[in-house]
Design a protein around this motif. Structure first.
Motif, short mmCIF file in Angstrom:
data_model
loop_
_atom_site.label_atom_id
_atom_site.label_comp_id
_atom_site.label_asym_id
_atom_site.label_seq_id
_atom_site.Cartn_x
_atom_site.Cartn_y
_atom_site.Cartn_z
N SER A 122 7.17 31.20 -22.76
CA SER A 122 8.19 30.23 -23.70
C SER A 122 7.53 29.78 -25.04
O SER A 122 7.97 29.72 -26.16
N ARG A 164 7.98 32.70 -27.26
CA ARG A 164 9.39 32.78 -27.74
C ARG A 164 9.67 31.77 -28.70
O ARG A 164 10.51 32.19 -29.63
N ALA A 205 17.33 32.77 -23.72
CA ALA A 205 16.16 32.91 -22.93
C ALA A 205 16.39 33.53 -21.35
O ALA A 205 16.09 34.14 -20.72
N SER A 260 12.98 26.08 -23.28
CA SER A 260 12.54 27.80 -23.12
C SER A 260 12.10 27.94 -21.81
O SER A 260 12.65 28.85 -21.22
N THR A 278 14.12 30.44 -19.14
CA THR A 278 13.38 31.59 -18.50
C THR A 278 13.15 31.57 -17.00
O THR A 278 13.62 32.62 -16.20
#
Length: 325
Positions: free
Chosen positions: A28, A31, A46, A179, A183
């Motif tokens: 995360s 990202r 995500a 995030s 995920t």
């Protein structure tokens, strides 16, 4: 999946006491560095990218699959017409793949999961200091510090300036949590796609189009050592029954969403439990941190109103079952 998918720190939204998923945390962070901050409680980009990347590969349904599903629908509708007054929507059942299932249901997952994620994010944010509620230091921690440092640390952490400074950290934590939640939920969707047999398998209205996962049904038939046609007929019959219900009772979906909003809005974090766990933490004990993390100190606790609603639903279900012949 709503109550088992991992939360912002790699745990279930309502807490399973497991260790945070460090791999998801670093993923995360990477990202965020590539794409920037995330708005909202879930990074849905995500989630979709993770789900797509983790899904098992499957071939597109053949014309034979399509024909088998069509024949199963004709027979299933014939049976259902004899046992229910709910008419068939008339939408043909579509044989699809894991990716097709994800594309057809993703927007519905957003509407069902966001209330849960919002509730957890709000509960976690309540732990962070703000200008209106400056940080307080447990007396046990202050007593462990040298006497000349106690007043300085206490003043610094409880000052409005420190709270204002942590707001930037709070925004970063919220973005990383979104995030990570995305995920982790993407991984849950990928795992689910390898097991579900139809769009209604999870028991909530995800799509108005009836779907059948032929590859998963073939695996099920192989595991059960039964003809694939029997499994396809079973799944199609159940899918069409759910579609009739959801079509003629559209309030079912809105009621489920309202229940999730109501439950998630009451999620809280046990502040006193966290302070107690921190006060007993021994830095000299290498396993102390793991024990603290797995002890449920970050577990989101249901409120008394939530427990009452759950008890009411269970009692109602028991009464309904007891009245059945």
């Amino acid at each position: 999946v709503l109550f088992r998918s991992s939360g912002p720190f790699g745990q279930g939204p309502f807490g399973d006491g497991s260790m945070p998923d460090l791999a998801a945390m670093f993923e995360s962070m990477g990202r965020m560095m590539r794409q920037g901050a995330v708005s909202g409680s879930v990074d849905w980009q995500a989630a979709r990218e993770t789900a797509t990347g983790a899904m098992p590969t499957s071939t597109a349904p053949t014309s034979g699959h399509t024909q088998a599903v069509s024949q199963a629908q004709s027979l299933a509708d014939l049976w259902l017409d004899q046992v229910t007054t709910l008419s068939a929507p008339g939408t043909p059942v579509r044989a699809t793949t894991a990716r097709g299932w994800l594309d057809a249901t993703f927007s519905s997952w957003q509407s069902f999961v966001e209330p849960v994620a919002d509730g957890v994010a709000t509960a976690m944010s309540s732990l962070l200091p703000s200008a209106d509620s400056p940080t307080t230091v447990p007396a046990e921690l202050l007593d462990a510090l040298p006497e000349e440092m106690r007043d300085q640390v206490s003043a610094m952490l409880s000052s409005p300036d420190f709270a204002a400074m942590t707001q930037q950290v709070s925004a970063l934590a919220n973005s990383m949590g979104a995030s990570m939640f995305g995920t982790q939920f993407g991984k849950a969707l990928a795992d689910m796609s390898s097991h579900v047999c139809s769009a209604s398998d999870v028991g909530i209205p995800l799509t108005s189009e009836p779907l059948i996962m032929v590859s998963n049904l073939e695996s099920m038939a192989n595991d059960l050592s039964v003809p694939v046609s029997d499994v396809v007929l079973f799944a199609t019959l159940r899918e069409l029954a759910h579609q009739r219900l959801f079509t003629h009772a559209p309030w079912v979906g809105s009621q489920i969403t309202a229940a999730l909003h109501s439950y998630a809005s009451g999620v809280t974090i046990d502040h006193q439990g966290m302070q107690a766990a921190i006060s007993t933490f021994d830095p000299a004990n290498p396993g102390g941190l793991e024990e603290a993390l797995t002890g449920g100190i970050f577990t989101a606790q249901p409120s008394p109103a939530q427990r009452d609603r759950k008890s009411t639903r269970l009692n109602s279900s028991h009464v309904k079952r007891s009245r059945m012949p």
